[in-house]
Write an enzyme that holds these catalytic residues in place. Structure first.
Site, PDB file in Angstrom:
ATOM      1  N   HIS A  70       3.435  -3.463   1.829  1.00  0.00           N
ATOM      2  CA  HIS A  70       4.627  -2.032   1.755  1.00  0.00           C
ATOM      3  C   HIS A  70       5.850  -2.136   1.946  1.00  0.00           C
ATOM      4  O   HIS A  70       6.487  -0.991   1.771  1.00  0.00           O
ATOM      5  CB  HIS A  70       3.334  -1.137   3.013  1.00  0.00           C
ATOM      6  CG  HIS A  70       2.369  -0.213   2.495  1.00  0.00           C
ATOM      7  ND1 HIS A  70       1.872   0.867   2.556  1.00  0.00           N
ATOM      8  CD2 HIS A  70       1.324  -0.662   1.474  1.00  0.00           C
ATOM      9  CE1 HIS A  70       0.801   1.197   1.464  1.00  0.00           C
ATOM     10  NE2 HIS A  70       0.641   0.051   1.359  1.00  0.00           N
ATOM     11  N   VAL A  74       9.022  -0.871  -1.148  1.00  0.00           N
ATOM     12  CA  VAL A  74       9.495  -0.333  -0.984  1.00  0.00           C
ATOM     13  C   VAL A  74      10.921  -0.041  -0.995  1.00  0.00           C
ATOM     14  O   VAL A  74      12.239   0.298  -1.453  1.00  0.00           O
ATOM     15  CB  VAL A  74       9.278   1.028   0.066  1.00  0.00           C
ATOM     16  CG1 VAL A  74      10.268   2.038   0.621  1.00  0.00           C
ATOM     17  CG2 VAL A  74       7.925   1.426   0.063  1.00  0.00           C
ATOM     18  N   GLU A  93      10.444   5.311   7.369  1.00  0.00           N
ATOM     19  CA  GLU A  93       9.466   4.477   5.887  1.00  0.00           C
ATOM     20  C   GLU A  93       8.163   4.438   6.802  1.00  0.00           C
ATOM     21  O   GLU A  93       6.687   5.686   6.369  1.00  0.00           O
ATOM     22  CB  GLU A  93       9.382   2.913   5.235  1.00  0.00           C
ATOM     23  CG  GLU A  93      11.163   2.958   4.856  1.00  0.00           C
ATOM     24  CD  GLU A  93      10.400   1.488   4.543  1.00  0.00           C
ATOM     25  OE1 GLU A  93       9.963   0.708   4.252  1.00  0.00           O
ATOM     26  OE2 GLU A  93      11.850   1.009   3.962  1.00  0.00           O
ATOM     27  N   THR A 259     -18.715 -10.534   0.766  1.00  0.00           N
ATOM     28  CA  THR A 259     -17.898 -11.114   0.855  1.00  0.00           C
ATOM     29  C   THR A 259     -16.733 -10.592   1.954  1.00  0.00           C
ATOM     30  O   THR A 259     -15.773 -11.443   1.474  1.00  0.00           O
ATOM     31  CB  THR A 259     -17.744 -12.770   1.176  1.00  0.00           C
ATOM     32  OG1 THR A 259     -16.647 -12.500  -0.123  1.00  0.00           O
ATOM     33  CG2 THR A 259     -18.655 -13.547   0.483  1.00  0.00           C
ATOM     34  N   ASP A 264     -11.290 -14.950  -0.428  1.00  0.00           N
ATOM     35  CA  ASP A 264     -12.171 -15.661  -2.415  1.00  0.00           C
ATOM     36  C   ASP A 264     -12.150 -14.805  -3.632  1.00  0.00           C
ATOM     37  O   ASP A 264     -11.402 -13.655  -3.366  1.00  0.00           O
ATOM     38  CB  ASP A 264     -13.819 -15.918  -1.821  1.00  0.00           C
ATOM     39  CG  ASP A 264     -14.686 -14.972  -1.573  1.00  0.00           C
ATOM     40  OD1 ASP A 264     -13.986 -13.526  -1.993  1.00  0.00           O
ATOM     41  OD2 ASP A 264     -15.560 -14.583  -1.383  1.00  0.00           O
TER      42      ASP A 264
END
Length: 336
Positions: A70, A74, A93, A259, A264
């Site tokens: 994030h 921006v 923000e 999981t 993974d």
């Protein structure tokens, strides 16, 4: 791979390449040895702090990955998302609607690392570099790849919530729209899919996918009330687990229900099975230019890890500020 698919991928790659020259120049100004003299223990200090934070609060890793994304998408990887609304004379923000769900554990992890670094090397290590290192280290703690992080980013002098809209993907976005958005940042479709693999950890609030689970209005919706692309058993479980989410907005579900605490390739294996939680996740399997990479990573963990590491390194160069373009803030949540 069909001719049309090749053309789509080529056009998106060209769009990404057009956005990339600035990123390439910025990357050239970063260095893995940037703090070798000014703060030689910088990486170890960050690693120790975030490892302790992750052990105490297991949601820290996924939250920090999201925070890093994030921030970079921006106004560049400049720690502008860390600025607190309480410390700014304008709406930063962090206060934008899409950022309100960013987890406090992630902000705290960066703040703790910054405090430790200020004690060791005052005014030296930027918050932007700390966030990049923390994201990398936490991926490794969860079993994901480790990779070098070039350093030398500077922190932003401003943070404005008005910069956020249109720069971050929404959970109901189509894959095509996402590829265009990512291409504007210099990220190719394959790199986008690799980065989406971060959803192998963390969770999403029920409000982010409720439209897929209750009274679904899209194509193929019927008596079941849910998005037909969802595994029916999974959809029923979501309907039960998210009951009452409107009065309790904190109800959430793991992004990878198989999981959830391991980094993974199961996120990719889940998508063809109808176990993608968000509409934007499921869309990657339904759109041919991204489906091919979902299948590749589902079949090959090594390929996913290698490409994720490269994509994270590239993400970390988006819009970076170096030298006099930025500052090193003494506190990450306060503009100097």
């Amino acid at each position: 791979m069909g001719t049309l698919l090749r053309r789509v991928l080529l056009s998106l790659a060209l769009l990404a390449a057009a956005a990339a020259p600035g990123a390439a120049a910025a990357a050239a100004r970063l260095s893995t040895s940037y703090y070798s003299r000014s703060c030689p223990r910088a990486e170890q200090i960050v690693s120790d702090v975030v490892a302790a934070k992750q052990q105490a609060n297991p949601s820290t890793a996924a939250g920090t990955l999201r925070l890093f994304f994030h921030d970079c998408f921006v106004s560049g990887c400049d720690a502008s998302v860390l600025v607190s609304p309480l410390s700014s004379d304008r709406t930063p923000e962090r206060a934008a609607e899409i950022n309100l769900s960013l987890p406090g554990d992630a902000f705290d992890a960066v703040a703790r690392a910054k405090a430790a670094l200020e004690a060791a090397c005052p005014g030296t290590v930027s918050c932007a570099d700390i966030l990049a290192l923390a994201a990398r280290d936490l991926v490794g703690i969860l079993g994901g790849p480790r990779f070098p992080v070039p350093l030398g980013r500077r922190d932003a002098r401003r943070s404005d919530a008005r910069d956020v809209e249109g720069n971050l993907p929404r959970t109901n976005m189509s894959a095509r729209a996402m590829t265009v958005l990512f291409a504007r940042k210099g990220i190719t479709p394959q790199e986008m899919v690799a980065l989406a693999g971060a959803h192998t950890v963390g969770f999403s609030h029920c409000s982010e996918f409720a439209h897929r689970v209750y009274n679904y209005k899209g194509k193929g919706g019927g008596a079941s009330g849910h998005d037909p692309s969802l595994n029916p058993e999974f959809a029923r479980a979501l309907q039960s687990s998210c009951a009452g989410y409107e009065s309790n907005p904190d109800i959430s579900i793991f992004n990878d229900i198989v999981t959830p605490r391991e980094f993974d390739e199961l996120y990719f294996k889940n998508l063809p099975r109808g176990l993608g939680l968000l509409a934007s996740d499921a869309a990657l399997w339904e759109y041919p230019p991204t489906k091919v990479f979902v299948q590749q990573y589902a079949d090959n963990r090594t390929a996913f890890f290698q490409d994720f590491a490269k994509a994270m390194q590239k993400l970390g160069t988006v819009g970076v500020k170096t030298g006099r373009q930025g500052v090193v803030r003494r506190q990450c949540d306060i503009l100097d």
